[in-house]
Design an enzyme around this catalytic site. Structure first.
Site, PDB file in Angstrom:
ATOM      1  N   GLY A 130     -51.546   9.217 -39.260  1.00 61.89           N
ATOM      2  CA  GLY A 130     -51.217   8.519 -38.020  1.00 61.89           C
ATOM      3  C   GLY A 130     -52.318   7.521 -37.718  1.00 61.89           C
ATOM      4  O   GLY A 130     -52.317   6.403 -38.240  1.00 61.89           O
ATOM      5  N   ARG A 268     -39.097  -3.254   2.763  1.00 59.45           N
ATOM      6  CA  ARG A 268     -39.156  -1.862   3.211  1.00 59.45           C
ATOM      7  C   ARG A 268     -39.996  -1.740   4.489  1.00 59.45           C
ATOM      8  O   ARG A 268     -41.172  -2.125   4.508  1.00 59.45           O
ATOM      9  CB  ARG A 268     -39.765  -1.012   2.091  1.00 59.45           C
ATOM     10  CG  ARG A 268     -40.149   0.395   2.474  1.00 59.45           C
ATOM     11  CD  ARG A 268     -38.944   1.281   2.570  1.00 59.45           C
ATOM     12  NE  ARG A 268     -39.341   2.666   2.838  1.00 59.45           N
ATOM     13  CZ  ARG A 268     -38.511   3.579   3.343  1.00 59.45           C
ATOM     14  NH1 ARG A 268     -37.261   3.246   3.622  1.00 59.45           N
ATOM     15  NH2 ARG A 268     -38.918   4.803   3.546  1.00 59.45           N
ATOM     16  N   GLY A 339     -42.677   4.593  -3.513  1.00 57.58           N
ATOM     17  CA  GLY A 339     -42.539   5.937  -2.943  1.00 57.58           C
ATOM     18  C   GLY A 339     -41.396   6.695  -3.592  1.00 57.58           C
ATOM     19  O   GLY A 339     -41.178   6.586  -4.806  1.00 57.58           O
ATOM     20  N   GLY A 340     -40.640   7.435  -2.774  1.00 54.41           N
ATOM     21  CA  GLY A 340     -39.531   8.236  -3.314  1.00 54.41           C
ATOM     22  C   GLY A 340     -38.550   7.391  -4.102  1.00 54.41           C
ATOM     23  O   GLY A 340     -38.012   7.825  -5.132  1.00 54.41           O
ATOM     24  N   GLU A 363     -49.129   0.863 -32.687  1.00 48.33           N
ATOM     25  CA  GLU A 363     -50.012  -0.201 -33.241  1.00 48.33           C
ATOM     26  C   GLU A 363     -51.482   0.117 -32.965  1.00 48.33           C
ATOM     27  O   GLU A 363     -52.309  -0.781 -32.786  1.00 48.33           O
ATOM     28  CB  GLU A 363     -49.582  -1.586 -32.758  1.00 48.33           C
ATOM     29  CG  GLU A 363     -48.153  -1.888 -33.232  1.00 48.33           C
ATOM     30  CD  GLU A 363     -47.769  -3.349 -33.292  1.00 48.33           C
ATOM     31  OE1 GLU A 363     -48.662  -4.198 -33.340  1.00 48.33           O
ATOM     32  OE2 GLU A 363     -46.546  -3.620 -33.317  1.00 48.33           O
TER      33      GLU A 363
END
Ligand code: COS
Length: 382
Positions: A130, A268, A339-340, A363
């Site tokens: 790897g 928001r 947030g949520g 990479e």
């Protein structure tokens, strides 16, 4: 070749429009189905995206590294799976051939790679090789007019669709490191070559990685890429270049996330006003923006140095290290900003949060980039 400013702006504008009008609307669909629509792949072909980096004489756009990075930033503004469709043709799947191929090899394959008729893959990684790429165990044994390949490659991007693989295999078992490795151009239709099932991944659905198995695959001698024993260096130079392209994609994703955050924070409302008015939100936006600007500057500066013929092994590793870590932090803050709503699938923020995680791994992991940066810095004396 560097484009003149007008042509370059037109190209960037065209890619930006394709991303905004054709790709962003189907991001969620591609992620859900884990499949890339054929008509989108065809449009990518028509726009020349498979040939961005292929020299003009072989049918590509022959972009300079700087121009390629600017295009990659635009492509970063949508799911990275789209870029992956032609990413191997632009980068690791073609650049060994562009840099080290014979005129015959180039004439045979590059036009098809540039047009997207030939899909390419870069087969270096193995189950036991790897980060330690020089440890490849796939064997290539010379037998008459062919090398006989045996072994397994792992996590190979686009392998399930590829027609042509750049494969690193060991020609000299007596030389344990990179010096015993050679590179080969291996056609998919050779008997004994097979690919595995696509892996289930954390993100970037629509882009696929699979094993590639070689069972006595006879590769004609004329398909060796570069001299015997030069395969590891071919791979390293391909990766130097690939790392810069990935850095640019990271910048694009970060810029997209910042835009999404600004739009959301301006809409928001909490405590009776848009959350963009709160300094704690502004602090996050400032951090995201600063880091994205820094990564953009480092990436483009390194690309210009590479275009000027400088060795950028260290700088490309630094760009990949910084940009991939940066986009991870930006994606994390983006979830926080939403947030949520950021944790749900509604805005695609959690999807990009998962998508960008691989940038710190493929990479070359961040830890490998640190090794490269430190070694080169020590070698250069500072
Ligand atoms: N360009 C040209 N030559 C390079 C090079 C580069 N970027 N990096 C290394 N080489 C050469 C060295 O100069 C050396 O040549 P000599 O034997 O003539 O001295 C040879 O290659 C071996 O180099 P080195 O000793 O540095 O090899 P290591 O085994 O120590 O490995 C690392 C070096 C760790 C940097 C390398 O294995 C690596 O990059 N690993 C990560 C691979 C990766 O990115 N994998 C992702 C999969 S592909 S998507």
């Amino acid at each position: 070749m560097a484009l003149d400013t007008e042509t370059r702006d037109q190209l960037i504008d065209m890619v930006a429009r394709f991303v905004a009008e054709r790709l962003r609307p189907i991001e969620a669909q591609v992620a859900e189905t884990d499949a890339m629509p054929d008509e989108i792949v065809q449009e990518m072909r028509e726009l020349g995206l498979f040939g961005l980096s292929i020299p003009e004489e072989h049918g590509g756009l022959g972009l300079s590294m700087e121009d390629e990075c600017l295009v990659a930033v635009e492509l970063g503004r949508t799911s990275p799976a789209f870029r992956s469709t032609f990413g191997t043709n632009v980068g690791i799947g073609s650049q060994g051939l562009v840099m080290f191929g014979t005129p015959e090899q180039k004439a045979k394959y590059l036009p098809g790679i540039a047009s997207g008729e030939i899909i390419t893959s870069f087969a270096l990684t193995e189950p036991e090789a790897g980060s330690d790429s020089a440890a490849v165990q796939t064997r290539a044994v010379l037998d008459g007019d062919a090398y006989v390949l045996n072994g397994t490659k792992r996590y190979i991007t686009n392998a399930n669709k590829a027609h042509l693989f750049t494969v690193m295999a060991r020609t000299a078992p007596s030389k344990p490191g990179g010096g015993g490795v050679s590179a080969f151009l291996v056609s998919r239709d050779l008997p004994g070559l097979s690919t595995g099932k696509p892996e289930k991944k954390m993100g970037q659905q629509g882009a696929h990685i699979t094993d590639v198995n070689f069972d006595n695959v006879r590769v004609p001698v004329e398909n060796r890429l570069g001299a015997e024993g030069e395969g590891f260096k071919v791979a390293m130079q391909v990766l130097d270049r690939g790392r810069l392209h990935i850095s640019a994609v990271c910048v694009g994703v970060a810029e997209r996330l910042i835009k999404d955050c600004v739009a959301y924070a301006s809409e928001r409302k909490q405590f009776g006003q848009p959350i963009a008015g709160f300094q704690r939100i502004q602090g996050m936006i400032a951090d995201m923006k600063t880091e994205a600007l820094a990564a953009r500057a480092l990436t483009l500066e390194t690309a210009r140095k590479r275009d000027a013929g400088e060795n950028v092994t260290m700088e490309a590793a630094a760009a990949k290290y910084f940009a991939s870590e940066m986009v991870g932090r930006v994606a994390d803050k983006a979830v926080q900003n939403f947030g949520g709503a950021g944790y749900t699938a509604d805005h695609g923020i959690e999807r990009l949060y998962r998508d960008v995680r691989i940038f710190r791994i493929y990479e070359g992991t961040s830890q490998i980039q640190q090794v490269v940066i430190a070694r080169e810095t020590l070698k250069r004396g500072g």
